[in-house]
Design an enzyme around this catalytic site. Structure first.
Site, PDB file in Angstrom:
ATOM      1  N   ARG A  13      -5.748  33.915  -7.270  1.00 50.00           N
ATOM      2  CA  ARG A  13      -6.793  34.943  -7.431  1.00 50.00           C
ATOM      3  C   ARG A  13      -8.183  34.327  -7.318  1.00 50.00           C
ATOM      4  O   ARG A  13      -9.116  34.975  -6.858  1.00 50.00           O
ATOM      5  CB  ARG A  13      -6.619  35.692  -8.758  1.00 50.00           C
ATOM      6  CG  ARG A  13      -6.655  34.790  -9.968  1.00 50.00           C
ATOM      7  CD  ARG A  13      -6.409  35.586 -11.234  1.00 50.00           C
ATOM      8  NE  ARG A  13      -6.105  34.719 -12.341  1.00 50.00           N
ATOM      9  CZ  ARG A  13      -6.478  34.943 -13.598  1.00 50.00           C
ATOM     10  NH1 ARG A  13      -7.184  36.015 -13.891  1.00 50.00           N
ATOM     11  NH2 ARG A  13      -6.140  34.127 -14.559  1.00 50.00           N
ATOM     12  N   SER A  40     -10.753  39.340 -14.049  1.00 50.17           N
ATOM     13  CA  SER A  40      -9.369  38.993 -13.698  1.00 50.17           C
ATOM     14  C   SER A  40      -9.202  38.764 -12.204  1.00 50.17           C
ATOM     15  O   SER A  40      -8.384  37.975 -11.770  1.00 50.17           O
ATOM     16  CB  SER A  40      -8.416  40.106 -14.132  1.00 50.17           C
ATOM     17  OG  SER A  40      -8.437  40.263 -15.523  1.00 50.17           O
ATOM     18  N   GLU A  61      -7.907  54.116 -10.543  1.00 51.00           N
ATOM     19  CA  GLU A  61      -7.512  53.496  -9.286  1.00 51.00           C
ATOM     20  C   GLU A  61      -7.363  54.503  -8.151  1.00 51.00           C
ATOM     21  O   GLU A  61      -7.632  54.190  -6.991  1.00 51.00           O
ATOM     22  CB  GLU A  61      -6.197  52.721  -9.469  1.00 51.00           C
ATOM     23  CG  GLU A  61      -6.295  51.527 -10.417  1.00 51.00           C
ATOM     24  CD  GLU A  61      -6.187  51.900 -11.887  1.00 51.00           C
ATOM     25  OE1 GLU A  61      -5.905  53.083 -12.185  1.00 51.00           O
ATOM     26  OE2 GLU A  61      -6.391  51.020 -12.743  1.00 51.00           O
ATOM     27  N   PHE A  86      -1.213  48.295 -10.049  1.00 59.52           N
ATOM     28  CA  PHE A  86      -2.134  49.427  -9.952  1.00 59.52           C
ATOM     29  C   PHE A  86      -2.711  49.566  -8.542  1.00 59.52           C
ATOM     30  O   PHE A  86      -3.393  50.546  -8.240  1.00 59.52           O
ATOM     31  CB  PHE A  86      -3.265  49.278 -10.986  1.00 59.52           C
ATOM     32  CG  PHE A  86      -2.776  48.897 -12.358  1.00 59.52           C
ATOM     33  CD1 PHE A  86      -1.667  49.533 -12.895  1.00 59.52           C
ATOM     34  CD2 PHE A  86      -3.395  47.901 -13.085  1.00 59.52           C
ATOM     35  CE1 PHE A  86      -1.189  49.177 -14.148  1.00 59.52           C
ATOM     36  CE2 PHE A  86      -2.923  47.537 -14.336  1.00 59.52           C
ATOM     37  CZ  PHE A  86      -1.819  48.175 -14.870  1.00 59.52           C
ATOM     38  N   HIS A 112      -2.165  39.341  -9.817  1.00 57.17           N
ATOM     39  CA  HIS A 112      -1.175  39.437 -10.888  1.00 57.17           C
ATOM     40  C   HIS A 112       0.139  40.048 -10.403  1.00 57.17           C
ATOM     41  O   HIS A 112       0.781  40.821 -11.106  1.00 57.17           O
ATOM     42  CB  HIS A 112      -1.731  40.240 -12.069  1.00 57.17           C
ATOM     43  CG  HIS A 112      -2.861  39.563 -12.776  1.00 57.17           C
ATOM     44  ND1 HIS A 112      -3.999  39.137 -12.134  1.00 57.17           N
ATOM     45  CD2 HIS A 112      -3.033  39.241 -14.086  1.00 57.17           C
ATOM     46  CE1 HIS A 112      -4.825  38.583 -13.003  1.00 57.17           C
ATOM     47  NE2 HIS A 112      -4.269  38.611 -14.197  1.00 57.17           N
ATOM     48  N   ASP A 120       2.260  39.665 -20.410  1.00 60.38           N
ATOM     49  CA  ASP A 120       2.033  41.115 -20.491  1.00 60.38           C
ATOM     50  C   ASP A 120       3.317  41.916 -20.262  1.00 60.38           C
ATOM     51  O   ASP A 120       3.412  43.081 -20.654  1.00 60.38           O
ATOM     52  CB  ASP A 120       0.965  41.557 -19.484  1.00 60.38           C
ATOM     53  CG  ASP A 120      -0.444  41.344 -20.006  1.00 60.38           C
ATOM     54  OD1 ASP A 120      -0.581  41.098 -21.226  1.00 60.38           O
ATOM     55  OD2 ASP A 120      -1.391  41.404 -19.213  1.00 60.38           O
ATOM     56  N   ARG A 170      -1.660  35.381 -10.663  1.00 59.85           N
ATOM     57  CA  ARG A 170      -2.454  34.991 -11.823  1.00 59.85           C
ATOM     58  C   ARG A 170      -2.400  33.502 -12.168  1.00 59.85           C
ATOM     59  O   ARG A 170      -3.426  32.914 -12.491  1.00 59.85           O
ATOM     60  CB  ARG A 170      -1.970  35.794 -13.036  1.00 59.85           C
ATOM     61  CG  ARG A 170      -2.657  35.394 -14.310  1.00 59.85           C
ATOM     62  CD  ARG A 170      -2.154  36.224 -15.495  1.00 59.85           C
ATOM     63  NE  ARG A 170      -2.875  35.859 -16.695  1.00 59.85           N
ATOM     64  CZ  ARG A 170      -2.292  35.496 -17.833  1.00 59.85           C
ATOM     65  NH1 ARG A 170      -0.992  35.453 -17.913  1.00 59.85           N
ATOM     66  NH2 ARG A 170      -3.015  35.186 -18.870  1.00 59.85           N
TER      67      ARG A 170
END
Lengths: 317, 281
Positions: A13, A40, A61, A86, A112, A120, A170
């Protein structure tokens, strides 16, 4: 065997963020949209440098995807940023109608992805995104393997006309591809030359494939390793050429075995050169909480899994 | 500038086009199309500053996005009669290999269409994106979009409505076709919209109401008021009260003709109520 060295672990990322920062300076048509994940997605620097070209849309989104489609009208090149979950499943219809069917020049940049999102858990760990995106007519689908390649891909997709899905992750992983690489969409990169088995990997599994090839080499098995950063359009020639030499193939991806790279490879081979294949991928399951390393091991997505799959497929030749 | 008589003639001709398109293929959406005929005619013939030649980027001109794509018959007729493509092409509506797909799309390259629509609730977002690009390009032209009222049940609209107010998208005029009908019945029965005016205002929009949405002069007055309100930091919403199926007595005030084509006899009856003005295609 070629030797690949990790120049220092970095997250893919951050490669995206660096690529976007570079694009901001060179291409004034590049605009960025983000759904409350600027940090992020490592989009802070672009935002600081070009506040007028950065659009914070909030946790919305669907609106982001529609806006991105609209922004292309008038010549902008929108890069959307949010997590892979998303960026795809949540907004599939918006992407389908307003972006893909409408042929809009939107770059959907998704971080991610996969189980390596980690703690998560499954709500955020999409393992279906490659399938969703590759089924959309006209969509280019890219999954990069390290920081340098993600940066190069980010810069390259701005020059490509049409919708692109760019997937990255990530965790900090080995950074081993060249800093000054020439990223060509749709062109596979041969990393190791070998004769016994072809290993075709994408994303975080490419480094694992290189580790697997070393282990296999110690066992006297010569593995050819191909980095498939572009899942669609898939580099058919490179894959067929390799399996004509090796006679068997392992595909490796951080994705469900349904709908991912492996199935695309199987389709090409079944048409052109039927070949025994093993799939290193998740087995139609959701992920769970854990560290990236634990999850890669539990779900069979590491070098060890690739070695096992290679030994298995060799017996099927 | 066309006279009201000329615009009214065009309205009647467009009605005929709508009815004949859906009749020929025994499918399509006449109700909402008929209800929005005056609005489309006013928009394309008088309100929008648009270039003769179509190009996708639309720099230096006003742009329109249709969110409720199912009312494609009125959109196609007005686009054709505004010079974007030959009027005869209306003959190909919903046929195989046509540029006039059931719902509008850029995919077949039909001039005048800038985004696909049909799956509801996406138009305001697209319009906001285009409005942001206009601002970046320092292009002072406006973005228009039309949504159905039932369409407001889609959640994406409210994301977009919140964004536009929060980000001062004041080069945007969103019109809501308030005909009170949707496929399964009245909006009141299917899912009540509540007070739409208060909802937009609560989100920070400027609202203009056009009570007679099937009267050209009222539309022109209301839309010109809306235009004057642009550039003041707020997005503009026009609440256009229309009658579904307007201009064909047996199609009015009911959801029954939302997505149903007239048979031969019904077509004859409907066309008799709208005698030819500019010439059929």
């Amino acid at each position: 065997m070629k030797k690949y060295t990790d120049s220092g672990k970095k997250d893919t990322r951050s490669g995206f963020g660096a690529g976007l920062t570079a694009l901001g300076k060179t291409n004034e048509n590049v605009v960025a949209l983000c759904a409350d994940l600027t940090g992020s997605l490592k989009m802070d620097e672009f935002k600081e440098n070009h506040p007028e070209r950065f659009f914070q849309v909030g946790i919305a989104e669907a609106n982001m995807m529609g806006m991105a489609a609209g922004m292309t009208i008038g010549g902008k090149i929108p890069f959307t940023g949010t997590f892979a979950n998303f960026s795809t499943g949540r907004v599939y219809d918006q992407i389908r109608q307003s972006i893909a069917y409408s042929g809009k020049n939107v770059k959907i940049c998704a971080s991610h992805a996969g189980v390596t999102l980690g703690e998560d858990g499954a709500t955020h760990q999409i393992l279906e995104d490659l399938g969703l995106m590759k089924m959309l007519p006209g969509m280019t689908v890219i999954n990069t393997c390290d920081y340098n390649q993600t940066k190069a891909a980010t810069i390259a997709i701005a020059e490509h006309k049409g919708p692109v899905y760019l997937r990255f992750g990530r965790p900090k992983v080995a950074n081993f591809t060249a800093e000054d690489q020439n990223f060509k969409i749709g062109k596979a990169v041969q990393l190791q030359e070998g004769n016994d088995v072809t290993i075709v990997a994408t994303g975080h599994l490419v480094w694992e494939a290189l580790q697997a090839a070393e282990t296999l080499n110690e066992k006297g098995i010569s593995a050819e390793v191909v980095n498939i950063h572009t899942i669609k359009p898939l580099d058919k020639d490179a894959i067929v050429k390799s399996v004509k030499k090796t006679g068997c193939i392992v595909t490796a991806e951080e994705h469900n075995y349904l709908g991912g790279l492996g199935e695309s490879v199987a389709r090409i081979l079944s048409e052109s050169h039927p070949t025994p294949q093993e799939f290193v991928a998740t087995q139609d399951t959701f992920g769970e909480s854990g560290t990236p390393e634990q999850l890669m091991e539990k779900y069979g997505l590491n070098a060890e899994a690739i070695v096992k799959a290679s030994e298995k497929v060799l017996k099927r030749k | 500038m066309p006279t009201i008589k000329e615009l009214n003639d065009l309205v009647i001709q467009v009605r005929r086009d709508i009815l004949r398109q859906v009749h020929k293929v025994n499918s399509g959406h006449p109700g909402g199309s008929l209800g929005c005929t005056e609005f489309f005619v006013a928009l394309y013939q008088e309100l929008m500053d648009r270039k003769k030649e179509f190009d996708m980027d639309g720099k230096g001109e006003d742009l329109f996005f249709l969110s409720n794509g199912h009312i494609s018959p009125v959109f196609y007729s007005v686009l054709a009669r505004s010079g974007y493509f030959p009027v005869e092409e209306l003959n190909t509506f919903r046929l195989l290999d046509s540029r006039l797909q059931g719902h509008p799309t850029t995919h077949e390259g039909l001039p005048g269409i800038r985004v696909a629509s049909g799956s509801l609730g996406q138009g305001i977002s697209v319009a906001i994106g285009a409005a942001e690009t206009k601002k970046l390009n320092k292009d002072s032209h406006l973005i228009y979009t039309l949504c159905g009222d039932g369409e407001l049940q889609e959640g994406q609209n409210w994301e977009a409505i919140m964004y536009a107010a929060g980000n001062n998208i004041d080069n945007l005029i969103v019109t809501i076709d308030l005909n009170g009908q949707q496929i399964d019945g009245s909006t009141q029965n299917v899912l009540p919209l509540g007070n739409v005016k208060e909802k937009f205002e609560a989100f920070g929009w400027e609202v203009v109401i056009i009570n007679k949405g099937n009267d050209l002069e009222s539309i022109l007055d209301g839309m010109k008021t809306a235009k004057k309100k642009t550039g003041n930091g707020k997005p503009i919403c026009v609440l256009l009260h229309t009658v579904m199926g307007h201009g064909v007595d047996f199609m009015m005030h009911t959801h029954a003709w939302h997505g149903k084509a007239p048979n031969d006899e019904q077509l004859e009856n409907a066309l008799a109520q709208n005698p030819e003005t500019l010439g059929d295609y």
